[in-house]
Enzyme design. Structure first.
Site, mmCIF file in Angstrom:
data_model
loop_
_atom_site.group_PDB
_atom_site.id
_atom_site.type_symbol
_atom_site.label_atom_id
_atom_site.label_comp_id
_atom_site.label_asym_id
_atom_site.label_seq_id
_atom_site.Cartn_x
_atom_site.Cartn_y
_atom_site.Cartn_z
ATOM 1 N N ARG A 1 0.861 -1.188 0.000
ATOM 2 C CA ARG A 1 0.000 0.000 0.000
ATOM 3 C C ARG A 1 0.896 1.237 0.000
ATOM 4 O O ARG A 1 1.803 1.361 0.814
ATOM 5 C CB ARG A 1 -0.864 0.013 1.244
ATOM 6 N N ARG B 1 -5.843 15.083 13.153
ATOM 7 C CA ARG B 1 -5.573 16.102 12.125
ATOM 8 C C ARG B 1 -6.673 17.159 12.118
ATOM 9 O O ARG B 1 -7.851 16.825 12.264
ATOM 10 C CB ARG B 1 -5.488 15.452 10.747
#
Ligand code: ADP
Length: 404
Positions: free
Chosen positions: A92, A242
């Protein structure tokens, strides 16, 4: 085919050995807090997946991967006794920039292009690249595929992917929206089409990947036409740690007021903000929901903000598409939290997204893909379980079998 999936993150390594013919996982591994003194790794094998735990004090992501390979070769419970029994490796990779629009075999040329992408995801791409290099040294004849989080979004039109900055920043540095979670959005869209019994190419879908990270994508006729994450995975929704989108002038203001450096700001925006920053409790939604239930006002505020920002993003993508047939919820929060889905869609009924309370209930339904809107809701609401490692394995196996 036996595919080793390697998902190297900024501070974690997830890996599985997947037998793609039977679509079954034969080994699962998770290393956390990689690179710190508290680094630990768990490895388990089918059929009972009893976890063996290893202390990996200070180990890097490649050291964790090497240890995993050693355990896989030596442990009598392991489905393999030699690395040669692994048919291919599926990596990935978070950022593929403009180079990679689909899953790609990592040959010499692709490996060079990957170097170009490192700056786009400085926390995520370098560990993935290091794993690719180590596996290439150990198993030079085993094909490796790169499965890119950004690939699905390469269909966005310029009006969606460009920022209103001087054009030379795009022309010289390729600063633009790339998006992320692409494999998850693509899979969620396809599964929703299956649930609705209609071809994906006929549908307008809004897919919501709500996990630790979160992003929403407008999928028109099977193609991503816009997404909330941007140049990096920092833009868009409020996330676990975040901030998501904020006025960029706040950054220079804080730097001036407190003498913060660029690295300090990276840390604040990526690791100290979002649900953690507002609630002051945790980045984990379950903890924050519990605290809110216990009367904690900051936890409640964090949830209110989280929900509100998702509602606004869904509304903006409704406007971006010519028609919307369904909204699709996936990943940790999207799949599992009936309470948050109820909160989100309570504010969207006027747009024709009408939740059915009973269908939304998770009792006995975890892991079941289903439609959770009322029968005559003009826009359907679907829940889809994501399994990133399985998707990476299947994309890798498809590509490798085409090579043969
Ligand atoms: P990652 O982005 O790390 O893959 P996941 O998709 O596993 O993350 O999502 C993790 C998030 O999902 C965490 O905030 C976790 O609290 C949340 N989550 C998992 N189960 C539930 C649940 N039943 N209710 C609310 N939140 C949940």
């Amino acid at each position: 085919m036996k595919i080793l999936v390697v998902n190297a993150g900024s501070s974690s390594l997830k890996s599985q050995l997947i037998e793609t013919d039977g679509k079954v996982s034969q080994m699962k591994c998770l290393a956390e807090k990689v690179g710190t003194p508290e680094c630990t790794m768990s490895i388990s094998f089918a059929p009972d997946f009893k976890k063996m735990r290893y202390k990996m004090e200070g180990a890097s992501v490649t050291q964790c991967l090497k240890r995993l390979l050693d355990v896989m070769v030596d442990d009598p419970e392991s489905p393999i006794s030699g690395l040669g029994q692994i048919d291919a490796i599926g990596n990935r990779i978070v950022a593929g920039g403009e180079h990679f629009s689909k899953t790609t075999i990592i040959d010499e040329e692709a490996r060079k292009l990957l170097d170009d992408c490192e700056l786009l995801a400085p926390l995520h791409n370098p560990p993935a690249d290091a794993c690719i290099d180590m596996m290439h040294e150990l198993m030079p004849n085993t094909p490796q595929a790169g499965v890119f989080d950004t690939a699905f979004h390469t269909t966005m039109p310029p009006k969606a992917y460009l920022y209103p900055l001087p054009m030379r920043y795009y022309e010289e540095y390729r600063i633009r929206r790339y998006g992320a979670h692409g494999t998850s959005h693509r899979y969620a869209a396809q599964q929703a089409a299956n649930l609705m019994g209609r071809p994906l190419r006929d549908l307008g879908l809004i897919t919501c990947h709500l996990g630790n990270g979160g992003s929403i994508t407008a999928v028109n006729h099977g193609k991503s036409i816009d997404t909330t994450m941007g140049f990096t995975p920092l833009e868009g929704l409020m996330m676990g740690t975040r901030s998501g989108s904020i006025d960029p002038a706040i950054i220079t203001y804080i730097m001036r007021r407190e003498g913060k450096t660029f690295d300090d700001m990276d840390e604040i925006l990526n690791r100290e903000s979002g649900i953690l920053g507002v609630s002051g409790i945790s980045s984990d939604m379950r903890d924050v929901l519990d605290a809110a239930e216990g009367g904690n006002e900051r936890a409640q505020l964090a949830i209110d903000m989280y929900v509100y920002r998702i509602q606004k993003a869904i509304g903006s993508f409704y406007a971006a598409m010519t028609k919307t047939d369904a909204v699709v919820m996936t990943a940790g929060i999207g799949e599992n939290s009936a309470k948050l889905r109820e909160r989100i869609f309570a504010g969207l009924a006027h747009m024709g997204m009408i939740l059915d309370k009973e269908r939304n209930d998770v009792t006995g339904q975890i892991g079941v893909n289903r439609i959770i809107s009322i029968d005559d809701s003009p826009i359907k609401i679907c829940v889809v379980t994501t399994d990133e490692e399985m998707r990476i394995a299947r994309e890798t196996a498809n590509l490798v079998s085409q090579m043969a």
